[in-house]
Design a protein around this motif. Sequence first.
Motif, PDB file in Angstrom:
ATOM      1  N   ASN A  64       0.828  -1.218   0.000  1.00  0.00           N
ATOM      2  CA  ASN A  64       0.000   0.000   0.000  1.00  0.00           C
ATOM      3  C   ASN A  64       0.861   1.266   0.000  1.00  0.00           C
ATOM      4  OD1 ASN A  64      -2.578  -1.211  -0.048  1.00  0.00           O
ATOM      5  ND2 ASN A  64      -2.494  -1.616   2.146  1.00  0.00           N
ATOM      6  N   ILE A  67       2.113   1.703  -3.394  1.00  0.00           N
ATOM      7  CA  ILE A  67       1.029   2.242  -4.229  1.00  0.00           C
ATOM      8  C   ILE A  67       0.924   3.753  -4.043  1.00  0.00           C
ATOM      9  CG2 ILE A  67      -1.489   2.305  -4.477  1.00  0.00           C
ATOM     10  CD1 ILE A  67      -1.470  -0.728  -3.934  1.00  0.00           C
ATOM     11  N   VAL A  93      -4.962   2.270 -11.832  1.00  0.00           N
ATOM     12  CA  VAL A  93      -4.561   0.895 -11.543  1.00  0.00           C
ATOM     13  C   VAL A  93      -3.395   0.430 -12.428  1.00  0.00           C
ATOM     14  CG1 VAL A  93      -5.322  -1.518 -11.463  1.00  0.00           C
ATOM     15  CG2 VAL A  93      -6.871   0.298 -10.728  1.00  0.00           C
ATOM     16  N   GLN A 186      -5.508  -3.324  -5.824  1.00  0.00           N
ATOM     17  CA  GLN A 186      -6.371  -2.157  -5.979  1.00  0.00           C
ATOM     18  C   GLN A 186      -7.798  -2.572  -6.297  1.00  0.00           C
ATOM     19  OE1 GLN A 186      -4.777   0.519  -4.698  1.00  0.00           O
ATOM     20  NE2 GLN A 186      -4.856   1.787  -6.532  1.00  0.00           N
TER      21      GLN A 186
END
Length: 395
Positions: A64, A67, A93, A186
């Motif tokens: 995460n 990301i 994404v 995601q």
Amino acid sequence: MQIILGLLAILVVFALSYFMSNDKKNINYKGIIIMLVLELVITWFMFSTQIGAIIINGVSSVFNKLIEFGSAGIQFVLGGFELQEGGVFFFNVLLLIVFFATILSVLTYLKILPTIIKWVGGLVSKVTGLPKIESFNGVNSIFFGQSEALLAIKSQFHHLNENRLYTVSASAMSSVSASIVGSYIQILPEKYILIALPLNMFSSLIISSFIAPVKVSKEEDEIDITDVCNDKSLFEAMGNGALDGGKVALIVAANLIAFIASLELVNWAIQSVFAGVTLQQILGYVFAPIGYLMGIPASELIKAGSIMGTKIVTNEFVAMLEFQPLLEVISEKTIGIVTVFLTSFANFSSIGIIAGTVKGIDTEKASIVSKFGMKLLGGSILTSILSATIAGLFL
């Protein structure tokens, strides 16, 4: 009752794998049992212990955070776009693949990933009794895509007979690339995607041990892995990783356009004859029996079966996007089972990708891969069923 059904599903998978076997007399039952026990222990540990939960949460936090970093890069380049609610799938994404591929390339350049893969692969070989090439490739396939995993053992292709070639190809098809795991999480719950990675490695080796048993001499079991990283500096590794990630993102986007549009075309054709019927509904009924054995509640069988079938005839991204809206209306058990099932490259298009990669390495062996292409897909589907069933036992 669910445990009994799950064990029955495992027996069905084993029976089908045995029926497909090229050499029933030399099946490595000891290695199969060891790997099955390892799968059960790993899944129990991750799902049922506090330490396992901490590990999953820790790994999820790392992904995460990555990301977040990747999103910062995307925002810098595309921040001027006015996005509708929910954003644009390609931007939110798929473009994350660029950053994840860069990280993977850097870790490879620094010899961190190759060292981990080498030692873990050696441990898997020692514990299971499988040859080193097959064990290394199984671990390598957790991190790298189908093509990259096979290229890493290209110097060993002269050692690979048909059964060994099947095993390394099956590992590549039954895995996913670490560079796109960030995109998967995601869409679907990360803990099920992360547990699918080691489960698919062992499940693939188990199914391959049934279908294509391998026995090698000590001389043939030596391994010299090809260094597929040709980068001369850290910044070159970053640049090449970013370019590779961009290519993958575009390829995935192109495939999604083609497959989703084709799915709509097929559904239009079906509905022209049978009003209100879709390919997904048909696939739901086809996959319902095995879904029931896997532990999916009866009321959710058709929905779950349609998603699993869609993954086989299209790809995992198409199926994940169809599954995402259902997360709020189906049980946690079904979410876990289906998510693990979807986390692999087991679909028709992968046969061509693997055959094409092998052709670039050894033209003669590419014809062998093409010959057992459908058996390769069948084994990979059984791999997904086995992994999902084991996950379901602990949900």
